[in-house]
Write an enzyme that holds these catalytic residues in place. Structure first.
Site, PDB file in Angstrom:
ATOM      1  N   GLU A 112       9.566  20.051  18.625  1.00 50.90           N
ATOM      2  CA  GLU A 112       9.716  18.772  17.927  1.00 50.90           C
ATOM      3  C   GLU A 112       8.415  18.262  17.322  1.00 50.90           C
ATOM      4  O   GLU A 112       8.085  17.086  17.446  1.00 50.90           O
ATOM      5  CB  GLU A 112      10.270  17.713  18.908  1.00 50.90           C
TER       6      GLU A 112
HETATM    7  C1  TNX Z   1      14.348  17.215  23.822  1.00 51.47           C
HETATM    8  S1  TNX Z   1      14.008  19.950  24.794  1.00 51.47           S
HETATM    9  C2  TNX Z   1      13.024  17.462  24.136  1.00 51.47           C
HETATM   10  C3  TNX Z   1      12.358  16.609  25.136  1.00 51.47           C
HETATM   11  C4  TNX Z   1      13.242  15.499  25.613  1.00 51.47           C
HETATM   12  C5  TNX Z   1      14.640  16.014  25.830  1.00 51.47           C
HETATM   13  C6  TNX Z   1      15.576  15.006  26.418  1.00 51.47           C
HETATM   14  C7  TNX Z   1      12.709  19.801  24.113  1.00 51.47           C
HETATM   15  C8  TNX Z   1      11.960  21.019  23.890  1.00 51.47           C
HETATM   16  N1  TNX Z   1      12.330  18.572  23.724  1.00 51.47           N
HETATM   17  O1  TNX Z   1      11.160  16.091  24.595  1.00 51.47           O
HETATM   18  O2  TNX Z   1      12.717  15.014  26.805  1.00 51.47           O
HETATM   19  O3  TNX Z   1      15.152  16.448  24.600  1.00 51.47           O
HETATM   20  O4  TNX Z   1      16.805  15.575  26.724  1.00 51.47           O
END
Ligand code: TNX
Length: 556
Positions: free
Chosen positions: A372
């Site tokens: 992300e």
């Molecule tokens: C996505 S999974 C994220 C996390 C959040 C999560 C909450 C991932 C690699 N990144 O930063 O905590 O969703 O479900």
């Protein structure tokens, strides 16, 4: 003589080969049950292990011992029920290889776990040369090397328990099987009434996947050393072998970096909401690593970069393109922060962190995050990931990153972690191995159903059935099976404040992931698993695990 009564023939050659029965069947159980009851009625042993007198065992308890054979989780690869039962007596020696301190330690671990509930003395003794008859024996000598790094062979007869493994890890996993074969009350912290029966059996067991993990996010909320150790103990009971710690994120930096002390001084002082945050000193972190190692679990440290870095940006203004530190963040937003990938100091920072973390962990892996990174331009993201995987390599580590890293040119040693898309296919195309953590199946922070107070639901609801009924081999169609490293269940902690919360989201779902990672896919069914899981309710209760009593399961 008495002991062979009712035995199913066990041919040692068969036990090693392909003909070995896959999973015990209910039919076999019914066939041997009358013989077992007869045997139980006749047999009682003194502390030398000889049958000395005739007594009657409670048939219900004998039947329970037999049924435990069918309730082990993860389901063993191959189970051949024997005839009769082994009865623990006081004292029962645990014989171990005299030349191995590690095997002795595993013997002591078994003794320590049997002692509180049984009150029995289980002295750990060196067994020189050939195995002594009777009692419990743990040994790596003469073991079949095809048992591999984690497999074991367990033979229980009415007068002995013998565990063989090629490596100590296999003995440790076999010890967990022994614990599960005893009645549930063996997990009690206080003395319980005997008798302590084990069902006769020959098992040959080894894992389907080398990577069977859980991830805990200690950044959104901080969890202390004792919580981590408790979690490690729970994982070990189900033969999991990787604990990935998500050590940094926007809301907190949780690991001391000596060359950048503000990371913890400032970045470690907050968490989601109004809590005080916290961090592990390097000494404390080493203690966690060593504790996990003693449970044959590897700690995988994650430093999430180049996004999810507000805690670092707030600690050092020079890491920001603007030169100005942002305010700490205690909300649960994602995708807004980025290291300033234009600046040399950013790489100095990243290399220093990777160097210190690499020195703290004996394992071959460092997780570099990479998810992300919406606030990092794509070309800069790709350059950053490539340079960071190179830095990890220069410290002798394989980099692991969330699936987004597949957009970069990966080293074949770099590992991708699938979570929400098919990007992992691109990683495998580049020769990388992949860990499967599909959010809509394996995210422990997803609510069980709309009534769950904790957690999130962006990937849907994940009840116990849904968490169990999937196969890493079919998550992405066309994914090359030889690039599947295994399975990991991440627990993000935006909504979780303490160990009770963590346990509630983790159990019972983690038990299903343990089985997905360990047991053969063939023969796994929800109905079968659900009924075995039901028998683990009392075990979890004795261990004081705050598990979710899902209505999908008829808990015993
Ligand atoms: C996505 S999974 C994220 C996390 C959040 C999560 C909450 C991932 C690699 N990144 O930063 O905590 O969703 O479900």
């Amino acid at each position: 003589m008495l002991y062979s009564l009712g035995s199913l023939p066990i041919d040692p050659e068969r036990a090693k080969g392909k003909m070995f029965a896959k999973r015990s069947t209910f039919k076999q159980f019914v066939l041997i049950l009358p013989a077992v009851l007869l045997l139980a009625a006749c047999q009682k042993k003194n502390s030398q292990g000889n049958a000395t007198m005739t007594t009657t065992f409670d048939p219900t308890q004998v039947a329970e011992a037999m049924s435990n054979l069918h309730n082990v989780i993860p389901a063993p690869a191959a189970v051949q029920p024997g005839g009769g039962i082994f009865t623990l007596v006081d004292p029962t020696p645990i014989y171990v290889d005299p030349a191995s301190d590690e095997v002795k330690t595993i013997g002591q671990y078994l003794a320590d776990h049997m002692k509180p509930a049984t009150g029995y003395s289980l002295p750990v003794l060196p067994a020189a040369g050939t195995l002594l008859p009777g009692r419990i024996t743990l040994t790596t000598s003469g073991a079949d090397s095809s048992l591999g790094a984690e497999g074991y062979e367990l033979a229980i007869t009415p007068d002995s328990v013998t565990l063989h493994a090629a490596q100590p890890a296999g003995l440790f996993h076999g010890v967990q099987t022994i614990r599960q074969l005893f009645p549930a009350r063996v997990e009690s912290a206080t003395v319980q009434p005997g008798p302590w029966f084990l069902p006769a059996v020959v098992m040959r067991d080894d894992p389907r996947f080398v990577w069977r993990g859980m991830m805990l996010d200690v950044a959104r909320h901080f969890f202390g050393m004792e919580d981590i150790k408790t979690l490690i103990d729970r994982m070990a009971y189900y033969k999991l072998n990787r604990l990935h710690l998500h050590l940094t994120d926007d809301q907190g930096w949780r690991i001391e970096i000596k060359s950048w002390p503000n990371l913890t001084k400032i970045g470690g002082s907050t968490e989601v909401g109004s809590g005080p945050g916290g961090f592990y000193t390097q000494e404390e972190f080493k203690e966690i690593v060593a504790y996990a190692q003693s449970r044959y679990i590897m700690i995988i440290p994650e430093i999430d970069m180049p996004g999810h870095v507000n805690a670092a940006l707030a600690s050092y203004p020079e890491l920001n393109c603007s030169g100005v530190a942002p305010a700490p963040r205690i909300d649960i937003g994602v995708g807004y922060s980025s290291l300033c990938v234009d600046k040399d100091i950013t790489f100095q920072f990243a290399y220093d962190v990777i160097g210190e973390i690499s020195a703290l962990t004996p394992g071959p892996y460092i997780h570099i995050g990479g998810d992300e990174a919406a606030a990092t331009p794509m070309d800069q993201y790709i350059d950053f990931i490539q340079r960071i995987q190179g830095s990890a390599r220069s410290h002798g580590k394989q980099a692991i990153g969330w699936e987004e890293i597949a957009r970069a040119k990966l080293l074949t040693t770099t590992i991708a972690q699938q979570w929400t898309s098919d990007l992992a296919l691109q990683a495998a195309d580049q020769g990388s191995d992949v860990i499967f953590s599909p959010a809509d199946r394996a995210y422990l922070d997803m609510k069980y159903d709309p009534g769950t107070d904790l957690g999130q639901n962006w990937a849907g609801y994940v009840n116990v059935d849904r968490a169990y009924t999937w196969d890493p081999a079919t998550v992405l169609s066309g994914f090359p099976i030889n690039h599947i490293l295994g399975v990991e269940a991440p627990l993000w902690s935006e909504t979780l404040q303490n160990l009770e919360d963590v346990e509630y989201m983790t159990f019972p779902r983690l038990i299903g992931y343990a089985e997905i990672g360990w047991s053969p896919q063939e023969g796994r069914t929800w109905a079968g698993y659900r009924d075995r899981l039901a028998t683990h309710g009392p075990r979890l209760t004795y261990m004081h695990v705050n598990f979710y009593r899902s209505p999908e399961v008829q808990w015993k």
